[in-house]
Scaffold this motif. Sequence first.
Motif, PDB file in Angstrom:
ATOM      1  N   GLU A  60      79.848   6.473  71.670  1.00 33.39           N
ATOM      2  CA  GLU A  60      78.516   6.643  71.084  1.00 33.39           C
ATOM      3  C   GLU A  60      78.036   8.080  71.304  1.00 33.39           C
ATOM      4  O   GLU A  60      78.175   8.612  72.401  1.00 33.39           O
ATOM      5  CB  GLU A  60      77.513   5.682  71.735  1.00 33.39           C
ATOM      6  CG  GLU A  60      77.843   4.214  71.537  1.00 33.39           C
ATOM      7  CD  GLU A  60      77.678   3.768  70.100  1.00 33.39           C
ATOM      8  OE1 GLU A  60      76.753   4.253  69.425  1.00 33.39           O
ATOM      9  OE2 GLU A  60      78.490   2.943  69.644  1.00 33.39           O
ATOM     10  N   PRO A  61      77.435   8.709  70.287  1.00 35.43           N
ATOM     11  CA  PRO A  61      76.906  10.073  70.466  1.00 35.43           C
ATOM     12  C   PRO A  61      75.879  10.110  71.591  1.00 35.43           C
ATOM     13  O   PRO A  61      75.099   9.178  71.760  1.00 35.43           O
ATOM     14  CB  PRO A  61      76.233  10.373  69.119  1.00 35.43           C
ATOM     15  CG  PRO A  61      76.818   9.403  68.158  1.00 35.43           C
ATOM     16  CD  PRO A  61      77.204   8.186  68.946  1.00 35.43           C
ATOM     17  N   GLU A  62      75.901  11.176  72.376  1.00 33.82           N
ATOM     18  CA  GLU A  62      74.987  11.305  73.510  1.00 33.82           C
ATOM     19  C   GLU A  62      74.425  12.722  73.566  1.00 33.82           C
ATOM     20  O   GLU A  62      75.171  13.684  73.485  1.00 33.82           O
ATOM     21  CB  GLU A  62      75.715  10.984  74.815  1.00 33.82           C
ATOM     22  CG  GLU A  62      74.830  11.021  76.041  1.00 33.82           C
ATOM     23  CD  GLU A  62      73.635  10.087  75.949  1.00 33.82           C
ATOM     24  OE1 GLU A  62      72.511  10.587  75.811  1.00 33.82           O
ATOM     25  OE2 GLU A  62      73.827   8.860  75.999  1.00 33.82           O
ATOM     26  N   GLU A  63      73.096  12.821  73.674  1.00 36.61           N
ATOM     27  CA  GLU A  63      72.442  14.128  73.727  1.00 36.61           C
ATOM     28  C   GLU A  63      71.702  14.368  75.043  1.00 36.61           C
ATOM     29  O   GLU A  63      71.136  15.429  75.247  1.00 36.61           O
ATOM     30  CB  GLU A  63      71.451  14.286  72.569  1.00 36.61           C
ATOM     31  CG  GLU A  63      72.103  14.336  71.209  1.00 36.61           C
ATOM     32  CD  GLU A  63      71.117  14.580  70.089  1.00 36.61           C
ATOM     33  OE1 GLU A  63      69.914  14.739  70.361  1.00 36.61           O
ATOM     34  OE2 GLU A  63      71.552  14.613  68.928  1.00 36.61           O
ATOM     35  N   ARG A  64      71.700  13.388  75.938  1.00 40.15           N
ATOM     36  CA  ARG A  64      70.936  13.519  77.193  1.00 40.15           C
ATOM     37  C   ARG A  64      71.829  14.063  78.302  1.00 40.15           C
ATOM     38  O   ARG A  64      72.747  13.381  78.746  1.00 40.15           O
ATOM     39  CB  ARG A  64      70.373  12.160  77.619  1.00 40.15           C
ATOM     40  CG  ARG A  64      69.386  11.581  76.615  1.00 40.15           C
ATOM     41  CD  ARG A  64      69.049  10.152  76.972  1.00 40.15           C
ATOM     42  NE  ARG A  64      70.257   9.320  76.855  1.00 40.15           N
ATOM     43  CZ  ARG A  64      70.387   8.107  77.378  1.00 40.15           C
ATOM     44  NH1 ARG A  64      69.404   7.567  78.060  1.00 40.15           N
ATOM     45  NH2 ARG A  64      71.506   7.431  77.230  1.00 40.15           N
ATOM     46  N   ARG A  65      71.527  15.268  78.770  1.00 39.38           N
ATOM     47  CA  ARG A  65      72.349  15.868  79.823  1.00 39.38           C
ATOM     48  C   ARG A  65      72.220  15.105  81.131  1.00 39.38           C
ATOM     49  O   ARG A  65      73.107  15.151  81.969  1.00 39.38           O
ATOM     50  CB  ARG A  65      72.010  17.348  79.998  1.00 39.38           C
ATOM     51  CG  ARG A  65      70.666  17.581  80.663  1.00 39.38           C
ATOM     52  CD  ARG A  65      70.257  19.029  80.721  1.00 39.38           C
ATOM     53  NE  ARG A  65      71.254  19.853  81.363  1.00 39.38           N
ATOM     54  CZ  ARG A  65      71.334  21.167  81.224  1.00 39.38           C
ATOM     55  NH1 ARG A  65      70.484  21.804  80.472  1.00 39.38           N
ATOM     56  NH2 ARG A  65      72.249  21.852  81.853  1.00 39.38           N
ATOM     57  N   GLY A  66      71.121  14.363  81.308  1.00 38.76           N
ATOM     58  CA  GLY A  66      70.895  13.609  82.532  1.00 38.76           C
ATOM     59  C   GLY A  66      71.450  12.203  82.500  1.00 38.76           C
ATOM     60  O   GLY A  66      71.256  11.437  83.442  1.00 38.76           O
ATOM     61  N   ARG A  67      72.143  11.848  81.427  1.00 38.06           N
ATOM     62  CA  ARG A  67      72.736  10.506  81.303  1.00 38.06           C
ATOM     63  C   ARG A  67      73.599  10.212  82.525  1.00 38.06           C
ATOM     64  O   ARG A  67      74.454  11.000  82.900  1.00 38.06           O
ATOM     65  CB  ARG A  67      73.589  10.450  80.033  1.00 38.06           C
ATOM     66  CG  ARG A  67      74.607   9.301  79.949  1.00 38.06           C
ATOM     67  CD  ARG A  67      73.975   8.011  79.470  1.00 38.06           C
ATOM     68  NE  ARG A  67      74.937   6.932  79.461  1.00 38.06           N
ATOM     69  CZ  ARG A  67      75.536   6.448  78.375  1.00 38.06           C
ATOM     70  NH1 ARG A  67      75.277   6.963  77.199  1.00 38.06           N
ATOM     71  NH2 ARG A  67      76.385   5.458  78.470  1.00 38.06           N
ATOM     72  N   GLN A  68      73.340   9.084  83.165  1.00 35.05           N
ATOM     73  CA  GLN A  68      74.115   8.687  84.342  1.00 35.05           C
ATOM     74  C   GLN A  68      75.422   8.049  83.889  1.00 35.05           C
ATOM     75  O   GLN A  68      75.416   7.076  83.133  1.00 35.05           O
ATOM     76  CB  GLN A  68      73.315   7.693  85.192  1.00 35.05           C
ATOM     77  CG  GLN A  68      72.056   8.272  85.797  1.00 35.05           C
ATOM     78  CD  GLN A  68      72.340   9.281  86.898  1.00 35.05           C
ATOM     79  OE1 GLN A  68      73.252   9.113  87.689  1.00 35.05           O
ATOM     80  NE2 GLN A  68      71.547  10.335  86.933  1.00 35.05           N
TER      81      GLN A  68
END
Length: 74
Positions: free
Chosen positions: A48-56
């Motif tokens: 899945e595309p992810e744009e959050r640098r803080g994603r755990q």
Amino acid sequence: MSVVRTIELRSGEDTIRLGQLLKLVDAVPTGAQVKDVLVAGDVQVNGEPEERRGRQLHRGDVVSVAGQDDVRIG
């Protein structure tokens, strides 16, 4: 066929932030460029595309960066 390499979490850690991982695997040369790579849509987590640098990220998660080998969290 794509290559998947495994990055082991340090003892006692259950997660790592996406921005930290991207720097750890040299997907970006500097922390300042993490946002650019994410906004460009070059990063996926578990397909899945992810744009959050803080994603755990947790053990078993697979991170894909355009033009690089996939990375599994171990």
